[in-house]
Design an enzyme around this catalytic site. Structure first.
Site: not given
Length: 384
Positions: A181, A183-186
């Site tokens: 998603y 806003i995740k780490n990637m």
């Protein structure tokens, strides 16, 4: 507000990602195809697992993992109350019964001791959630799972790149489910992935993910493919597209740098805010080699003695031009689960206490170091 608003989270998309997506658009192959396959191979190598199956969300990954391990009606699945609705919904979607075990107040992760107390003859699986990018106590959970012959499916939505016991999260369990998603780490825009080492389960998951079609159905449109296919399961439309995978290919190459920046900013927050008497810092990774927190979230907690309450604190941050949020509203507090499953937040005192004081503040690679200090300065100003 005298400065521009600083959002709670933003993805970092640069020219390399744009070029890879444009290349995909020009190729004429924009749905599931060669770039999705390449992304899966890259993820397989990064995690160290035997199979990496790219899908359109972590929710799909969780659903498919439960189906792949043939969890269904009559089965109980133990998970945490401090998670997003998808963790619970997918258990309900397969007809199983979700059971909640309280968290460790220090980490926000499921407490293995509380989890073991909830095991019955009907328990078939456990779904630990690696909260905020900090790995659960997988050693303890693995021991419990093995003793009781349970399947462990990790909700690793926050944890791509998290390391525990010297191994990437997702390398050793029956299945691990990742989120990409924005806003995740990637990110892949929207997207998810199942990591597993089980050949039979991987084959089932691949079929379920694309309408229940027989193996490699997408390849029927290539020069080496065949037009004939068979439906072997009543499947879903959960496949990842090559447009999404194009983003993921570039983002995965940058992931280690992203994590480095996240940890640098987390260290600044700890240095600036860690000694304040009203605040509890998020738990760090365990000391020693082989442990890495990815700091998907930086979750502060206000002590009960703080002069400002959590909700007012978030509002004051917003007034100062800084976005913040709460991860998460505990599962028993949502009307559907409370009314349908009969859960009460008072049954989970650690979760209740954690929720009442927690807030997530901005932490992401697109921020500048000056933004981190601005957030810290504003927090100290409000608390003063």
């Amino acid at each position: 507000m005298t400065q521009p608003f600083l959002p709670f989270a933003l993805p970092l998309i640069e020219s390399e990602e744009i070029d890879e997506v444009v290349d995909t658009l020009k190729s004429g192959w924009i749905t599931t195809g060669p770039k999705t396959q390449k992304f899966e191979e890259m993820m397989k190598d990064y995690i160290g697992c035997k199979h990496a199956i790219a899908v359109n969300s972590c929710t799909a990954a969780l659903h498919l993992s439960l189906l792949g391990w043939e969890i269904g009606p009559g089965d109980e699945v133990i998970t945490t109350p401090l998670t997003f609705a998808a963790t619970i919904n997918t258990i309900l979607h397969v007809g199983a019964t979700p059971i909640l075990a309280d968290i460790d107040f220090k980490t926000g992760n499921i407490d293995p001791v509380q989890l073991e107390k909830k095991i019955t003859k009907k328990t078939k699986a456990i779904v630990p959630v690696h909260y905020a990018g900090l790995a659960c106590d997988l050693k303890a959970l693995r021991k419990i799972a093995d003793q009781h012959k349970l399947i462990m499916i990790e909700d690793s939505a926050h944890a791509i790149g998290t390391i525990t016991g010297g191994e990437q999260v997702g390398k050793t369990s029956e299945a691990a489910c990742f989120s990409f998603y924005p806003i995740k780490n990637m990110t892949t825009g929207e997207g998810g992935l199942v990591a597993t080492n089980n050949d039979e389960v991987a084959s089932r998951i691949r079929a379920w993910a694309l309408h229940g079609m027989s193996k490699d159905a997408w390849a029927r449109y290539t020069s080496k493919g065949r037009w004939y296919y068979e439906i072997v399961y009543p499947g879903f439309k959960y496949n990842m597209t090559d447009i999404q995978a194009a983003l993921g290919i570039v983002q995965l190459r940058k992931l280690e740098k992203f994590i480095e920046v996240r940890n640098k900013y987390a260290d600044i927050y700890r240095a600036r805010l860690g000694s304040h008497p009203d605040l509890i810092m998020p738990a760090p990774a365990a000391e020693g080699t082989g442990e890495r927190h990815t700091h998907h979230l930086f979750v502060l907690r206000l002590k009960e003695t703080a002069k400002v309450k959590r909700d007012d604190f978030i509002d004051q941050l917003k007034d100062e031009g800084i976005g913040a949020t709460v991860n998460y509203i505990p599962i028993p507090m949502h009307p559907y689960y409370r009314d349908t499953l009969g859960w009460k937040i008072e049954e989970f005192p650690n979760t209740k206490k954690f929720f009442e004081g927690c807030l997530s503040i901005p932490l992401y690679p697109k921020m500048q170091e000056s933004d981190v200090h601005r957030v810290a300065d504003t927090i100290l100003k409000i608390l003063s």
